[in-house]
Design an enzyme around this catalytic site. Structure first.
Site, PDB file in Angstrom:
ATOM      1  N   GLN A  18       0.750  -1.293   0.083  1.00 52.56           N
ATOM      2  CA  GLN A  18      -0.023   0.011   0.180  1.00 52.56           C
ATOM      3  C   GLN A  18       0.912   1.342  -0.079  1.00 52.56           C
ATOM      4  OE1 GLN A  18      -3.841  -0.577   0.279  1.00 52.56           O
ATOM      5  NE2 GLN A  18      -2.676  -2.658  -0.394  1.00 52.56           N
ATOM      6  N   ALA A  54     -11.630   2.712   4.802  1.00 53.53           N
ATOM      7  CA  ALA A  54     -10.724   1.766   4.168  1.00 53.53           C
ATOM      8  C   ALA A  54      -9.807   2.531   3.167  1.00 53.53           C
ATOM      9  CB  ALA A  54     -11.479   0.659   3.618  1.00 53.53           C
ATOM     10  N   HIS A  55      -8.919   1.769   2.372  1.00 52.49           N
ATOM     11  CA  HIS A  55      -7.951   2.665   1.552  1.00 52.49           C
ATOM     12  C   HIS A  55      -8.889   3.048   0.366  1.00 52.49           C
ATOM     13  CE1 HIS A  55      -6.958  -1.930  -0.216  1.00 52.49           C
ATOM     14  NE2 HIS A  55      -8.392  -1.545   0.047  1.00 52.49           N
ATOM     15  N   ASN A  56      -8.134   4.291  -0.199  1.00 53.29           N
ATOM     16  CA  ASN A  56      -8.727   4.902  -1.192  1.00 53.29           C
ATOM     17  C   ASN A  56     -10.063   5.626  -1.107  1.00 53.29           C
ATOM     18  OD1 ASN A  56      -6.812   2.778  -2.567  1.00 53.29           O
ATOM     19  ND2 ASN A  56      -6.778   4.495  -3.834  1.00 53.29           N
TER      20      ASN A  56
END
Lengths: 349, 349, 349
Positions: free
Chosen positions: B199, B240-242
């Site tokens: 990541q 969460a991511h993005n």
């Protein structure tokens, strides 16, 4: 440490069946027993294992009936589970206890600490904090300004206690729990921007409270967020600002209570339960896992389930029908067809 | 600190009814008032308390109508709640502010820190970090490599900010919050083993963002996870991511947003809400507690409830029938019997 | 670092279409591409972007069919997504690695640490801990008494590992995660007070386990809470005492598992899923977000949804009817009226 069956039986006031000289130095679940281990049998579901277990000693209830040969030495007591818990306690207490002030750690010169403090390295005690006797504060924990902590309380690593909060005697706060962070309070102005409402109250934990790892107890906007004596919270629980939780109420992991709600004593909440804001929950209420409680519960001892939560037996009846909804809809369609036909036939007459 | 009613009224531009010389040195909820306390009355539900409160001063709206004798001094203002929040702010600001660099703490020699930094003991500022002016970083907090923090931001104890993340001006990050931990990304190979997808993005918090205790904002796989200006997140929230969260959107405790979802501005999400991955949520959307949002919400200002979440009024209608499903099923069975009988009678004719 | 298309193609064993000398020094999503960036195209949903992207290089699958002019240099590989993950890995490995023992930090003189340890400032290694080679322990992390940590494992800031726990090789534990806090175990005595049941077991993480930020893995009452090889847990997950999670099982954020449940291998659990206590879940089971699992799942590969969770296709059918329950009830009422009328007419005959 090693104990003979005789020593254990004496300590528990139990009676021995089998070799009184057998020695144990560990504990094990009855189904995972091994030589040198002590086990217990309380739940009849596990009775089968007593005939095959390799544990050297098994605690059983006085009324346990032996139905086949047993290799282990039995110790009969009034309540095998409680006796076992008592022994575990003894075992836990026998473990080497942390003590002393490690360096570097930080104690503000205005703080007062009691006798026999354990303070781990990198732990921090702020201005005017007052710490009782026999308190253990593990490494990397933080005790804010003016915080009071009672006697015999354990603060595990990385616990953060914000300023002005109060923790009673004999409490246990597990790692990563946050006591007294700001409640979630914002006022929306004329534009869409939120203005923070300072949270100037505190959080109070009375005596014998246990708080799980990473649980959060927010401080009150004004006044206090309060956990009454004997409250036990599991990990990841969230208690919002101005909530009050009554004596001996327990909550399983990931449950959350919204602001200003007042919960009675002796309640039990399952995992992931959510309780809405500004509610009153009566004493002795139980809510099943994932229940969502949107309104007051006035009846003491109510048992609820579902989201929105309703009485558990009603909920279970609705759940049973829910599973068969497609069938119910089909029956409806069938019936509509039949009725339509009947109507036609009747009109034809 | 003590203030007279006169001083407060002058500060707020309000008008006094009662003794202008009465003094307060604390605040209290109107129903918990005591002598020397300031309270406010905004919600008509609480109007009854104004006639019995022991608070010395009560802020009320200009249009409040007195219906019985009141002991307290009243101060009339345009908006009692906002005026009270303003006073709380003043009170909070009057508290002694932390300042200075405590020891031991860690500042990498390549890091740049602004003026007037408070750095608590055991706090850590890594390589190439850039910290603005008037920033407070409490004990045991960690600021990773290359992190940028704007002016006037507060980082509470045990907050962890991973490398490369950016935090704007005037943000508040509560204890135990984790900014920029790896997003949850794994690729499954030919066997059942998962291979980690690094990541390598970051997380960005724009200005005026507030993050609750133990909340987690994951870094992006690539690019950035972004919280826009004025976003407010309660405790235990997971982003969460993005993910991108729009301006002034607020989320209550234990809500979670899955990867790559883009949420509009001015939205409100209740406690324990879950939002699926790769979704688009329009501006101004509101979701009730425990809602589960599985698909895009395109209509601005939609209000949804339930899991799966649907329009709130549809949901409430379905909930009402759901509670009575067993009765509905019984009516169905009764009707089937009757129709069968009718059919027989009709055939007999 | 900069790479030419040629160098990348050679590394991946791919074939080039376009300029082999074009240089990239960054990565980007295909829809957010820019000059100098490398992107990939795997999901056909994103195919449109390849014709407009500003990325300099795009990895595509061997069977990708070009339907219009493309500005970027293409590199064809067997699996574009995996190839990209491979490059990210390379990129991540190229980043400067933390090393050395920072001061102040704490290593008990009885602890054994392997070669090439990174120990951040304010990190703490307790009595008799054993740390493998190439381990990174970030600032403010805590490793308890007798803890064993294998080789190549990364412990991020503020991770707390309680005494006696075991962490395998090549694990990653993200910031704020708590390993081995007490399980939630209390016995209720004659009065309403709870007596703590000491939790004298531990928690074991086998090799290649990854634990998300602020996740909690409780220690067992007796024996061990176990995460088998390759388990991956997202943020805020809760694993209660005595749970066992099988190899390569993954759980999304905010999922929770109650005590003594045994979960098979290769399972997938969505966000906010709750799993009850004392259950057995077969291998390969999948549960959708917010599912609540109240009982054993015996069938391998089952896919469930809802609370209580049932087979996903049954659940979806029930959900569809649920949304239209008010209509179903109205149809019922209509039908009742008609039938009543028919009955009357028939009786009148």
């Amino acid at each position: 440490m090693e104990f003979t069956a005789q020593a254990i039986a004496k300590f528990l006031g139990g009676t021995i069946e089998g070799n009184p000289d057998v020695i144990v130095n560990n504990v094990a679940k009855i189904e995972e027993g091994f030589s040198g281990a002590l086990s217990f049998l309380a739940n009849p579901k596990y009775a089968q294992y007593i005939y095959t277990t390799d544990s050297s000693i098994v605690l059983v209830n006085n009324d346990f009936v032996v139905e086949a040969p047993i290799k282990a030495t039995l110790i009969r007591v009034a309540n095998a589970y409680e006796a076992f818990a008592q022994l575990l306690q003894l075992y836990a207490q026998s473990k080497k206890q942390k003590s002393g002030i490690e360096t570097p750690s930080f104690i503000h010169n205005s703080a007062k600490v009691g006798e026999n403090l354990y303070l781990g390295a990198f732990a921090y005690i702020s201005e005017n904090a007052i710490i009782g006797d026999n308190v253990k504060i593990y490494p990397n924990a933080y005790v804010g300004d003016n915080v009071k902590i009672g006697n015999d309380t354990i603060i595990y690593p990385s616990v953060i206690i914000y300023e002005d909060c109060i923790v009673g005697n004999n409490c246990v706060i597990h790692a990563g729990a946050i006591i007294g962070a700001d409640g979630f309070g914002f006022a929306s102005g004329e534009d869409a921007n939120y203005k923070k409402i300072p949270q100037i109250g505190n959080a109070i934990l009375e005596d014998n409270v246990e708080i799980g790892a990473n649980t959060t107890i927010d401080r009150a906007t004004m006044g206090s967020t309060i956990l009454r004596k004997g409250v036990k919270l599991d990990d990841h629980v969230h208690i919002a600002h101005n909530v009050e939780v009554g004596e001996n109420t327990v909550m399983a992991a990931q449950a959350g209570v919204a602001g200003s709600t007042k919960i009675g004593k002796n309640c039990m909440f399952g995992g992931q339960v959510g309780i809405g804001p500004h509610l009153k929950i009566a004493n002795g209420v139980k809510a099943g896992p994932q229940a969502g409680i949107p309104s007051d519960i006035k009846q003491e001892g109510s048992v609820v389930l579902g989201s929105p939560a309703i009485d558990i037996s009603s909920q279970k009846r609705s759940m049973a029908v829910y599973k068969n909804l497609p069938e119910l809809r089909n029956r409806m369609s069938d019936l509509e067809k039949i009725v339509k036909e009947l109507k036609t036939r009747l009109s034809d007459q």
